[in-house]
Write a protein that holds these residues in place. Structure first.
Motif, short mmCIF file in Angstrom:
data_model
loop_
_atom_site.label_atom_id
_atom_site.label_comp_id
_atom_site.label_asym_id
_atom_site.label_seq_id
_atom_site.Cartn_x
_atom_site.Cartn_y
_atom_site.Cartn_z
N GLN A 139 4.21 4.20 65.10
CA GLN A 139 3.93 2.77 65.03
C GLN A 139 4.36 2.21 63.68
O GLN A 139 4.56 1.02 63.52
N ALA A 140 4.50 3.10 62.69
CA ALA A 140 4.88 2.67 61.34
C ALA A 140 6.40 2.50 61.21
O ALA A 140 6.87 1.68 60.42
N VAL A 141 7.15 3.30 61.94
CA VAL A 141 8.61 3.26 61.90
C VAL A 141 9.09 2.91 63.29
O VAL A 141 9.25 3.79 64.13
N PRO A 142 9.30 1.63 63.60
CA PRO A 142 9.62 1.23 64.97
C PRO A 142 10.89 1.91 65.47
O PRO A 142 11.92 1.85 64.82
N GLY A 143 10.78 2.57 66.60
CA GLY A 143 11.93 3.22 67.21
C GLY A 143 12.02 4.70 66.93
O GLY A 143 12.81 5.40 67.54
N LEU A 144 11.20 5.23 66.00
CA LEU A 144 11.18 6.67 65.73
C LEU A 144 10.29 7.36 66.76
O LEU A 144 9.11 7.04 66.88
N MET A 145 10.90 8.28 67.50
CA MET A 145 10.18 8.98 68.55
C MET A 145 10.07 10.47 68.19
O MET A 145 11.01 11.03 67.63
N TRP A 146 8.94 11.06 68.50
CA TRP A 146 8.76 12.51 68.29
C TRP A 146 8.65 13.19 69.64
O TRP A 146 7.98 12.69 70.56
N LEU A 147 9.33 14.33 69.76
CA LEU A 147 9.33 15.12 70.99
C LEU A 147 8.80 16.50 70.68
O LEU A 147 9.21 17.11 69.69
N GLN A 148 7.91 17.03 71.52
CA GLN A 148 7.33 18.35 71.29
C GLN A 148 7.52 19.20 72.55
O GLN A 148 7.55 18.67 73.66
#
Ligand code: FEO
Ligand code: CA
Ligand code: CA
Ligand code: CA
Length: 740
Positions: free
Chosen positions: A598-607
């Motif tokens: 939510q702090a870096v719009p567009g940054l997604m994390w995948l696990q």
């Protein structure tokens, strides 16, 4: 713990080819859009869509200058190499600390964790549970007394404890040969029950983060805690138990997997593989066809003592209040007030917890449907519009759902806690997704007024029955069986919805159905292959992506593509498997956790939660900067060895997103042996992330608990220690944004 639904198979690598052919046949976005619009126009009659809605999609898709999330942020770290060592690896320039390990005390009265099985069952009500999973950070003000969502240095961490690794919870003597016995020691059951559930812990940053063990907010919810049933199915006949003769309460939240948050600052914990915990008779011995159909669809037809035998304490249930009998859903009494036949109906929900209200009972939100809930992620709340959640049901061939509130969002409810939850989450519409071959899709409401649902052979009694047994309702409206829907996420800039489909060993197999669910290949689940190592079906998983028509989250139609297809090194050159152009820096298998910063719009994390690529690498986490639906190309997937097709080509047309590059997808973390990476949250400034390392050493065999040299992992404590599920905190050494 892997159960029948989550089990993977070991495999091994076999070679590697060139990747460049993946780009052959690419079409630019305008061409793809044009082609897809004409396909849709051909089909529009059957979907009841107006031409105008295609045009509005086209305009949104072509002219959306905001939607490429590249903006100012770019991935700045060096990709972490795959590997099999028993350590946690992150990029240079980053540091991790361990914050909260299995058994860590949450107050000052509870002793440190011995980690040898001697820690008491009762103490686990004040210790970290096992199998840390989904979590979220809720800011506290600097005095630590009240909500301040912006505080980056002090907050409440809400965290799921999905499951347990039994052998690590008990002593060497207890887990000797023959463990576990059919009749269970009560103290062992109690410890296992308390190691499930949710933690709420206050974390404070002073240099690094630590748990404030003096906080009045710290608490555990376990598989025995009191819970309120809320919404349309609360009070229904199917919820009546001896514990709640009016069907409005239950004990415990169970197998809490992924999670969500609300615009009013509460936590959503989601119950996934709860079905296996219950003791039951065969469905053939149930007293009605309806009961049989419901049990078959959710739990299975065979008799079982339940995964851990919690219904079988030595000497029987002497608690006086059904504390153990509640795990037995067999019909042993005259009706639902005399046995726990309905206990399983009180599990399988999205459960709302107010982190700031320690005395409040969690609310199970029945309007959001009962299934194997993975997570519940909201669309951005907009004043005057409904609150919308996207949810996956994780089993082979299950569905993707969304919930749309009846009430429109009012910013004045932002501090309403569970009262706001009652308003938005107890009254709404539940929809299920159907993916069409032409790249469009529909959301169908699961309502007793729907003709197909009203006419279902199951015989729905009312809307409460539809919500409790929504899988059966979804079956009859033609929802698309997916390759195990896991986490959902909504891109904060484009509003597009991402859903991980972790893998599916059933996909494409001989015959057309399993339990009534199609196993045929389709455009949204287009891959069948044999990896040569014992794995078949959709071995490595993919991630589907949805754009709502008109960018309206309440829309009943959408367009979709496949954002990414997982692939291993030895499939780099196979353009029907490595459809996303993955390379050594970013390839992965079995995507599960998916979360947008939510702090870096567009940054997604995948696990990942994988068992197919674990001959080459432990599970991992990647950072991604995704584009948007339609940024790739139409692909023809050659499924050359589908058994149902006698080895002949069964090609499927699908839609692949733009190929990944190291600029848009990069491996950030590799975990220790035998772990799954699952659960992530951040401080509101994006400069610290919390990540869960679940069940390191999971593959340590029973019988080696007395011989630590045989443990698969000793992480994080090292030496000869038993491994522990652990929350870590990652910061950048220069204080920058994580991922930069
Ligand atoms: Fe708990 Fe579907 O992972
Ligand atoms: Ca797991
Ligand atoms: Ca392999
Ligand atoms: Ca998961």
């Amino acid at each position: 713990m892997s159960d029948a639904l989550t089990k993977h198979h070991p495999d091994s690598p076999n070679g590697c080819d060139d990747v460049s052919r993946n780009d052959s046949g690419n079409l630019d976005f305008a061409s793809v859009l044009e082609a897809r619009l004409s396909r849709r126009n051909l089909l529009k009659g059957s979907f009841g869509l107006a031409a105008g809605s295609f045009m509005s999609f086209g305009l949104a898709g072509c002219n959306d200058s905001k939607s490429e999330s590249s903006n100012a942020f770019s991935l700045g770290f060096s990709a972490v190499a795959k590997g099999l060592t028993d350590e946690l690896r992150i990029p240079g320039g980053y540091t991790f600390t361990t914050l909260y390990r299995l058994g860590d005390p949450i107050n000052t009265l509870t002793p440190s964790y011995a980690n040898d099985g001697t820690d008491t069952a009762a103490s686990f009500q004040f210790r970290a549970g096992d199998h840390h999973d989904g979590m979220a950070y809720f800011g506290l003000n600097s005095s630590g007394l009240a909500k301040d969502l912006s505080n980056v240095g002090r907050g409440l961490l809400c965290m799921n404890h999905e499951n347990i690794t039994q052998i690590f919870l008990h002593t060497v003597a207890e887990v000797g040969a023959g463990f576990p016995t059919a009749s269970r020691v009560v103290s062992q059951i109690d410890k296992e029950v308390h190691a499930h559930g949710v933690s709420v812990i206050e974390v404070v940053r002073s240099g690094s983060f630590s748990v404030n063990k003096l906080s009045g907010f710290n608490r555990r919810y376990t598989a025995a805690s009191d819970m309120t049933l809320s919404g349309p199915a609360a009070g229904d006949d199917l919820m009546v138990t001896p514990y709640s003769l009016t069907g409005v309460a239950t004990r415990g939240t169970l197998n809490n997997c992924a999670n969500g948050t609300t615009p009013w600052g509460t936590y959503l914990t989601c119950e996934e593989n709860w079905a296996g915990y219950f003791k039951r008779q065969t469905s053939a011995s149930l007293s009605s066809a309806k009961e049989t159909a419901a049990q078959n669809r959710y739990i299975g037809s065979g008799a079982s003592n339940g995964s851990y035998g919690w219904a079988n304490p030595t000497g029987g249930d002497t608690s006086g209040n059904g504390l153990y009998d509640r795990w037995n859903i067999s019909q042993t009494g005259a009706d639902a007030t005399a046995d726990y036949r309905n206990a399983a109906n009180t599990m399988g929900w999205v459960v709302e917890i107010d982190p700031y209200a320690p005395a409040s009972a969690p609310h199970k939100r029945t309007a959001m449907g009962r299934f194997g809930h993975e997570g519940a992620q909201p669309a951005k709340a907009v004043v005057g519009k409904p609150i919308v959640y996207y949810m996956g049901d994780d089993s082979r061939g299950e569905y993707i759902y969304k919930y749309v509130s009846t009430q429109n969002w009012s910013a004045s409810d932002a501090n309403g806690g569970l009262t706001s939850g009652d308003k938005y989450l107890d009254d709404g519409k539940l929809y299920v997704a159907t993916f069409a071959a032409n790249g469009s899709g529909t959301w169908t409401e699961l309502n007793i007024a729907d003709a197909a649902i009203a006419a279902a052979a199951y015989g729905f009694a009312d809307q409460a029955d539809v919500l409790i047994n929504c899988r059966i309702a979804a079956d009859v409206v033609g929802a698309t069986p997916m390759d195990r829907p896991e986490w959902t996420g909504v891109h904060p800039v484009t509003g597009e919805i991402y859903v991980t489909l972790t893998n599916n060993s059933d996909r494409g197999k001989t015959g057309t159905t399993t339990g009534g669910k199609s196993r045929a290949l389709d455009a949204a689940n287009p891959r069948y292959y044999n990896d040569g190592e014992g794995n078949t079906g959709n071995v490595n998983g993919h991630i589907v992506r949805i754009r709502e028509t008109g960018d309206d989250h309440a829309a009943t139609t959408f367009t979709w593509d496949v954002y990414l297809f997982g692939a291993e090194d030895d499939q780099f050159g196979n353009t029907s498997i490595n459809l996303s152009g993955l390379t050594d820096d970013n390839n992965f298998s079995s995507p599960d956790g998916l979360w947008f910063s939510q702090a870096v719009p567009g940054l997604m994390w995948l696990q990942t939660d994988d068992g197919a690529y674990t001959d080459v690498t432990n599970c991992m986490m990647l950072a991604a900067l995704p584009g948007k639906v339609g940024d790739g190309r139409t692909v023809t997937v050659d499924n050359l060895a589908v058994p149902a097709n006698a080895g002949a080509d069964q090609s499927v047309t699908s839609y692949a997103g733009k190929n990944a590059t190291p600029a848009t997808l990069r491996r950030f973390l590799v975990g220790p042996k035998g772990c799954e990476i699952t659960g992530i949250t951040e401080t509101p400034d994006g400069k610290a992330i919390f990540v869960n390392i679940q069940h390191p050493g999971e593959n340590t065999g029973a019988g080696v608990i007395g011989t630590p040299a045989s443990f698969e992992s000793h992480w994080p404590d090292g030496g000869s220690a038993r491994p522990r599920s652990t929350t870590i905190v990652i910061t950048k050494d220069n204080g920058g944004l994580i991922g930069s």
